[in-house]
Design a protein around this motif. Sequence first.
Motif, PDB file in Angstrom:
ATOM      1  N   THR A   1       0.825  -1.203   0.000  1.00 44.37           N
ATOM      2  CA  THR A   1       0.000   0.000   0.000  1.00 44.37           C
ATOM      3  C   THR A   1       0.862   1.257   0.000  1.00 44.37           C
ATOM      4  O   THR A   1       1.948   1.282   0.583  1.00 44.37           O
ATOM      5  N   ILE A   2       0.357   2.274  -0.681  1.00 42.46           N
ATOM      6  CA  ILE A   2       0.958   3.604  -0.695  1.00 42.46           C
ATOM      7  C   ILE A   2      -0.024   4.535   0.013  1.00 42.46           C
ATOM      8  O   ILE A   2      -1.222   4.491  -0.262  1.00 42.46           O
ATOM      9  N   LEU A   3       0.460   5.360   0.927  1.00 42.48           N
ATOM     10  CA  LEU A   3      -0.469   6.187   1.689  1.00 42.48           C
ATOM     11  C   LEU A   3      -0.007   7.636   1.785  1.00 42.48           C
ATOM     12  O   LEU A   3       1.182   7.941   1.710  1.00 42.48           O
ATOM     13  N   ALA A   4      -0.978   8.513   1.947  1.00 44.33           N
ATOM     14  CA  ALA A   4      -0.739   9.934   2.208  1.00 44.33           C
ATOM     15  C   ALA A   4      -1.419  10.272   3.531  1.00 44.33           C
ATOM     16  O   ALA A   4      -2.448   9.679   3.886  1.00 44.33           O
ATOM     17  N   LEU A   5      -0.843  11.221   4.274  1.00 44.84           N
ATOM     18  CA  LEU A   5      -1.390  11.534   5.591  1.00 44.84           C
ATOM     19  C   LEU A   5      -1.338  13.024   5.882  1.00 44.84           C
ATOM     20  O   LEU A   5      -0.497  13.758   5.356  1.00 44.84           O
ATOM     21  N   ALA A   6      -2.248  13.448   6.751  1.00 46.80           N
ATOM     22  CA  ALA A   6      -2.271  14.817   7.264  1.00 46.80           C
ATOM     23  C   ALA A   6      -2.617  14.741   8.743  1.00 46.80           C
ATOM     24  O   ALA A   6      -3.583  14.055   9.129  1.00 46.80           O
ATOM     25  N   GLN A   7      -1.829  15.421   9.585  1.00 45.96           N
ATOM     26  CA  GLN A   7      -2.058  15.425  11.023  1.00 45.96           C
ATOM     27  C   GLN A   7      -1.945  16.843  11.570  1.00 45.96           C
ATOM     28  O   GLN A   7      -1.150  17.648  11.078  1.00 45.96           O
ATOM     29  N   HIS A   8      -2.740  17.101  12.582  1.00 45.57           N
ATOM     30  CA  HIS A   8      -2.644  18.381  13.289  1.00 45.57           C
ATOM     31  C   HIS A   8      -2.610  18.086  14.778  1.00 45.57           C
ATOM     32  O   HIS A   8      -3.292  17.174  15.257  1.00 45.57           O
ATOM     33  N   SER A   9      -1.807  18.844  15.528  1.00 45.34           N
ATOM     34  CA  SER A   9      -1.721  18.661  16.971  1.00 45.34           C
ATOM     35  C   SER A   9      -1.908  19.999  17.658  1.00 45.34           C
ATOM     36  O   SER A   9      -1.295  21.001  17.269  1.00 45.34           O
ATOM     37  N   GLN A  10      -2.754  20.009  18.689  1.00 44.73           N
ATOM     38  CA  GLN A  10      -3.073  21.241  19.419  1.00 44.73           C
ATOM     39  C   GLN A  10      -2.931  20.979  20.911  1.00 44.73           C
ATOM     40  O   GLN A  10      -3.660  20.172  21.491  1.00 44.73           O
ATOM     41  N   LEU A  11      -1.971  21.655  21.540  1.00 44.34           N
ATOM     42  CA  LEU A  11      -1.813  21.586  22.999  1.00 44.34           C
ATOM     43  C   LEU A  11      -2.531  22.778  23.598  1.00 44.34           C
ATOM     44  O   LEU A  11      -2.155  23.932  23.360  1.00 44.34           O
ATOM     45  N   ILE A  12      -3.578  22.497  24.370  1.00 41.02           N
ATOM     46  CA  ILE A  12      -4.444  23.536  24.913  1.00 41.02           C
ATOM     47  C   ILE A  12      -4.030  23.841  26.339  1.00 41.02           C
ATOM     48  O   ILE A  12      -3.986  22.950  27.197  1.00 41.02           O
TER      49      ILE A  12
ATOM     50  N   GLY B   1       3.877   7.476   2.869  1.00 35.93           N
ATOM     51  CA  GLY B   1       4.684   6.297   3.157  1.00 35.93           C
ATOM     52  C   GLY B   1       4.192   5.079   2.422  1.00 35.93           C
ATOM     53  O   GLY B   1       3.286   5.156   1.574  1.00 35.93           O
ATOM     54  N   VAL B   2       4.773   3.936   2.768  1.00 37.78           N
ATOM     55  CA  VAL B   2       4.400   2.660   2.164  1.00 37.78           C
ATOM     56  C   VAL B   2       4.377   1.583   3.245  1.00 37.78           C
ATOM     57  O   VAL B   2       5.053   1.696   4.269  1.00 37.78           O
ATOM     58  N   LYS B   3       3.578   0.560   2.993  1.00 37.05           N
ATOM     59  CA  LYS B   3       3.567  -0.633   3.830  1.00 37.05           C
ATOM     60  C   LYS B   3       3.665  -1.850   2.920  1.00 37.05           C
ATOM     61  O   LYS B   3       3.111  -1.860   1.819  1.00 37.05           O
ATOM     62  N   TYR B   4       4.356  -2.892   3.423  1.00 37.58           N
ATOM     63  CA  TYR B   4       4.480  -4.115   2.630  1.00 37.58           C
ATOM     64  C   TYR B   4       4.349  -5.326   3.537  1.00 37.58           C
ATOM     65  O   TYR B   4       4.953  -5.384   4.624  1.00 37.58           O
ATOM     66  N   GLN B   5       3.550  -6.299   3.093  1.00 39.25           N
ATOM     67  CA  GLN B   5       3.344  -7.540   3.821  1.00 39.25           C
ATOM     68  C   GLN B   5       4.463  -8.510   3.454  1.00 39.25           C
ATOM     69  O   GLN B   5       4.460  -9.112   2.378  1.00 39.25           O
ATOM     70  N   LEU B   6       5.460  -8.658   4.345  1.00 41.51           N
ATOM     71  CA  LEU B   6       6.619  -9.506   4.063  1.00 41.51           C
ATOM     72  C   LEU B   6       6.253 -10.989   4.088  1.00 41.51           C
ATOM     73  O   LEU B   6       6.672 -11.760   3.229  1.00 41.51           O
ATOM     74  N   THR B   7       5.505 -11.389   5.127  1.00 37.60           N
ATOM     75  CA  THR B   7       5.040 -12.768   5.271  1.00 37.60           C
ATOM     76  C   THR B   7       3.613 -12.719   5.792  1.00 37.60           C
ATOM     77  O   THR B   7       3.064 -11.640   6.019  1.00 37.60           O
ATOM     78  N   ASP B   8       3.016 -13.881   6.033  1.00 39.44           N
ATOM     79  CA  ASP B   8       1.676 -13.903   6.607  1.00 39.44           C
ATOM     80  C   ASP B   8       1.650 -13.292   8.000  1.00 39.44           C
ATOM     81  O   ASP B   8       0.598 -12.878   8.485  1.00 39.44           O
TER      82      ASP B   8
ATOM     83  N   VAL C   1       6.134  -4.509   7.186  1.00 41.98           N
ATOM     84  CA  VAL C   1       7.029  -3.391   7.431  1.00 41.98           C
ATOM     85  C   VAL C   1       6.396  -2.123   6.866  1.00 41.98           C
ATOM     86  O   VAL C   1       5.658  -2.172   5.883  1.00 41.98           O
ATOM     87  N   GLU C   2       6.658  -0.988   7.512  1.00 46.81           N
ATOM     88  CA  GLU C   2       6.158   0.291   7.009  1.00 46.81           C
ATOM     89  C   GLU C   2       7.218   1.359   7.158  1.00 46.81           C
ATOM     90  O   GLU C   2       8.044   1.320   8.072  1.00 46.81           O
ATOM     91  N   THR C   3       7.214   2.310   6.234  1.00 45.87           N
ATOM     92  CA  THR C   3       8.066   3.488   6.328  1.00 45.87           C
ATOM     93  C   THR C   3       7.202   4.719   6.072  1.00 45.87           C
ATOM     94  O   THR C   3       6.295   4.692   5.232  1.00 45.87           O
ATOM     95  N   LEU C   4       7.488   5.795   6.817  1.00 51.65           N
ATOM     96  CA  LEU C   4       6.719   7.026   6.690  1.00 51.65           C
ATOM     97  C   LEU C   4       7.659   8.229   6.723  1.00 51.65           C
ATOM     98  O   LEU C   4       8.720   8.184   7.362  1.00 51.65           O
ATOM     99  N   TYR C   5       7.234   9.285   6.055  1.00 54.50           N
ATOM    100  CA  TYR C   5       7.943  10.564   6.109  1.00 54.50           C
ATOM    101  C   TYR C   5       6.915  11.659   6.344  1.00 54.50           C
ATOM    102  O   TYR C   5       5.839  11.659   5.731  1.00 54.50           O
TER     103      TYR C   5
END
Length: 303
Positions: free
Chosen positions: A238-249, A265-272, A276-280
């Motif tokens: 899988t190929i993914l895109a993400l958006a996050q926001h953080s608010q400390l009140i 990032g990407v995720k790959y199913q190595l075995t059953d 593994v996943e990598t994100l930036y």
Amino acid sequence: MSNNQKSNTMKKIITILVLTVFAFSGFSQEDDQESQGSVIQTYTPSKLLKKGQWDIKWFNNLYTETKDLFGPNGDKRDIPRNTFFTSTVDVFTGVSESSKFNIGLLLEFRSNVIGGRDALDVFKFDGESNSARSGITSFAPAIKFNPIKNVSNFTVQTAIHIPLVDNESENGVFLDQKGFIFQNRFFYDYSFSGGNWQLFSELNTEYNFGKKEDSFANNSLRLTPGVFLSYFPSSKFTILALAQHSQLIDAGNDFSQDFTALGGGVKYQLTDVLNVETLYTNFVRGKDTGLGQTFNIGLRALF
């Protein structure tokens, strides 16, 4: 416990985790996997485990910055490089016949370097120096449950993070918060028809509490919503895109903060069993925060 002892303990935990992951990676889990797809498609964070199943995730995050927004009037400024490495181990298992309740334990290790040191110096674990600190910083018992009977893809994870640090900062080097965190994470996912696209959303809420003088974040609430859009060229990738926001009140500690990050990032199913996943991610805006980047890699075993 000294920093060196903490580092040695963490190395032993990592070794045991890796051996456990690869010990199970050779076993087939075809009977346990859902018929509609692989583990990365089926077992999102919104999915609860069946009784007797185990889910072990080892996730590593390296955040590095050369700019921040702590200048006069919140202006952006250049700073000597600071790098913060966080390694977490999350272990969950299913305990109910109806697959509606899981229990788990979360462990966190950190290694931070400041003052212009190279980003990869966090892996030297030289926590006795004046520009670095490292050690196991917290642990958290956790539960995960499905609060709405007819909505199986909506779950809540609740944890109490217990700090293990003596001081947040020593010699100007911040390690981790010295405060308890009551955390609730709300997960929901939606798979589009055809099975090639999936939308995952999360709302992370953290109430930080403890003595005001112990931590910059005590007596405050942090809200972190996030959205992840995944595309599956195949069931195992899988190929993914993400958006996050953080608010400390600010809730009495005279400090507030927010930032927004975008990435992919990407995720790959190595075995059953093993994937593994990598994100930036890149911090694109904020207030009273750094403007850095994160590089992430994780291993997950589900059996």
